[in-house]
Design a protein around this motif. Structure first.
Motif, short mmCIF file in Angstrom:
data_model
loop_
_atom_site.label_atom_id
_atom_site.label_comp_id
_atom_site.label_asym_id
_atom_site.label_seq_id
_atom_site.Cartn_x
_atom_site.Cartn_y
_atom_site.Cartn_z
N VAL A 45 51.88 -78.11 1.82
CA VAL A 45 52.50 -77.04 2.46
C VAL A 45 53.87 -77.25 2.36
N ALA A 46 54.61 -76.33 1.75
CA ALA A 46 56.16 -76.43 1.75
C ALA A 46 56.65 -75.49 2.64
N LEU A 47 57.92 -76.06 3.12
CA LEU A 47 58.87 -75.03 4.01
C LEU A 47 59.80 -74.38 2.98
N ALA A 48 59.67 -73.17 2.74
CA ALA A 48 60.64 -72.44 1.59
C ALA A 48 61.35 -71.49 2.28
N VAL A 49 62.45 -71.19 1.61
CA VAL A 49 63.44 -70.14 1.94
C VAL A 49 62.81 -68.59 1.38
N SER A 50 62.93 -67.54 1.87
CA SER A 50 62.10 -66.44 1.42
C SER A 50 62.64 -66.07 -0.05
N CYS A 86 78.23 -62.53 2.19
CA CYS A 86 76.86 -62.65 2.55
C CYS A 86 76.06 -61.96 1.71
N LEU A 87 75.23 -62.43 0.79
CA LEU A 87 74.07 -61.53 0.17
C LEU A 87 72.88 -61.35 0.86
N LEU A 88 72.42 -62.64 1.69
CA LEU A 88 71.33 -62.50 2.31
C LEU A 88 71.05 -63.38 3.30
N ALA A 89 70.99 -63.06 4.56
CA ALA A 89 70.79 -64.01 5.68
C ALA A 89 69.25 -64.50 5.60
N GLU A 90 69.12 -65.93 5.46
CA GLU A 90 67.75 -66.37 4.96
C GLU A 90 66.91 -66.44 6.05
N THR A 91 65.55 -66.57 5.88
CA THR A 91 64.50 -67.09 6.91
C THR A 91 63.79 -68.20 6.07
N ALA A 92 63.39 -69.05 6.85
CA ALA A 92 62.20 -70.11 6.04
C ALA A 92 61.02 -70.25 6.89
N PHE A 93 59.91 -70.51 6.10
CA PHE A 93 58.64 -70.24 6.64
C PHE A 93 57.65 -71.35 5.76
N PRO A 94 56.72 -71.63 6.31
CA PRO A 94 55.80 -72.49 5.63
C PRO A 94 54.91 -71.58 4.27
#
Length: 303
Positions: A238-243, A155-163
């Motif tokens: 508005v998009a829901l994107a991973v960081s 795992c390189l990065l545990a992702e978050t997702a937000f508008p």
């Protein structure tokens, strides 16, 4: 000379300061790592680690030897790779999703070239899963839950997702102060995320945010994440994107987060570096693995 396996076990444990992480890298058990290290300590006649409550600390003898041993094993791996495939040894083929390539990897590749001028990267930008040997891919960057049978995955990065949206939308559009305000805005969707449960989508995010007044399926759909992000930059919704895909746009002010961070943005997904076990000793793979771990570390820190 001590046995090569003992030297490899010590070198990996010295880099990680952990028998467990060294065992994961070498695909053996922590007990086997400990046994190999003890055999090496018996061979040289002095301790190489001090065992403490929270891990390991190198002794003076271990700290002196570790960097030289790392360099030596890298040289052995490079020599082996040149014997096996000399004409291709300088090219590393990386399979990566087009959006991650365009929005995150390509802008940073010059730093890899500066750090490793002897290696060249060939990007295979595709959403198709690599078969590695059949399509000539050395490593892959994959987004998902981390279960990749028969392959080494870290795992390189545990992702978050937000508008995210354009700052112009906040200045000139309907109010956007709480998640419920999304009912008056256009939602921008990524089609493949809507069709699977291995990526965050609006339905997941709205449910986690406790919002049931917004239709999670309405709005335009795009085949690639980068297209939805670009539509958000243009003020189309508005998009829901991973960081990872929006870190640069947020830093440049092209996008903003309309809502403060909440638990609803946490996901069970992340970016993984994936490759066959027999590629682990390849100096190109090791160089790319170390470099991309550092780059993802900067991204985690917001750099």
């Amino acid at each position: 000379m001590p046995p090569l396996n003992a030297l490899r076990a010590f070198e990996a444990a010295a880099r990680h300061l952990s028998f467990k992480k060294a065992a994961e890298e070498l695909h053996i058990t922590p007990a086997a790592i400990s046994q190999q290290v003890r055999a090496l300590e018996d061979h040289v006649g002095r301790p190489l680690f001090r065992r403490i409550t929270r891990g390991l600390v190198l002794t003076e003898a271990g700290a002196t030897a570790a960097p030289l041993l790392t360099e030596g094993l890298d040289r052995l791996a490079e020599a082996s790779a040149r014997m096996q495939d000399a004409p291709q040894s300088r090219i590393l083929t990386v399979s990566v999703a087009p959006s991650l390539a365009a929005k995150w990897l390509v802008p940073r590749l010059e730093r890899f070239r500066e750090a490793h001028p002897d290696f060249d990267i060939r990007l295979d930008a595709t959403n198709a899963l690599s078969t590695f040997e059949e399509d000539g891919v050395d490593v892959a960057l994959r987004f998902g839950g981390g279960s990749y049978r028969g392959l080494h995955a870290e795992c390189l990065l545990a992702e978050t997702a937000f508008p995210v949206c354009s700052p112009r939308l906040l200045d000139h559009g309907p109010p956007l102060e709480t998640p419920g305000d999304l009912v008056a805005h256009t939602l921008l969707h990524i089609q493949w995320a809507m069709d699977t449960d291995t990526a965050p989508n609006w339905q997941m995010w709205l449910r986690a945010a406790g919002v049931d007044t917004v239709d999670p399926s309405r709005g335009p759909r795009f085949s690639h994440d980068s297209m939805a992000v670009q539509a958000a930059i243009e003020g189309q919704g508005v998009a829901l994107a991973v960081s990872t895909l929006v870190v640069d746009d947020l830093a440049a002010g092209r996008l903003v987060r309309p809502f403060p961070p909440t638990v609803s943005e946490e996901t069970t997904f992340g970016y993984y570096l994936v490759y066959p076990d027999d590629k682990a000793a390849d100096p190109r793979v090791r160089a790319f693995r170390d470099w991309i771990n550092a780059e993802m570390g900067h991204t985690r820190g917001g750099a």
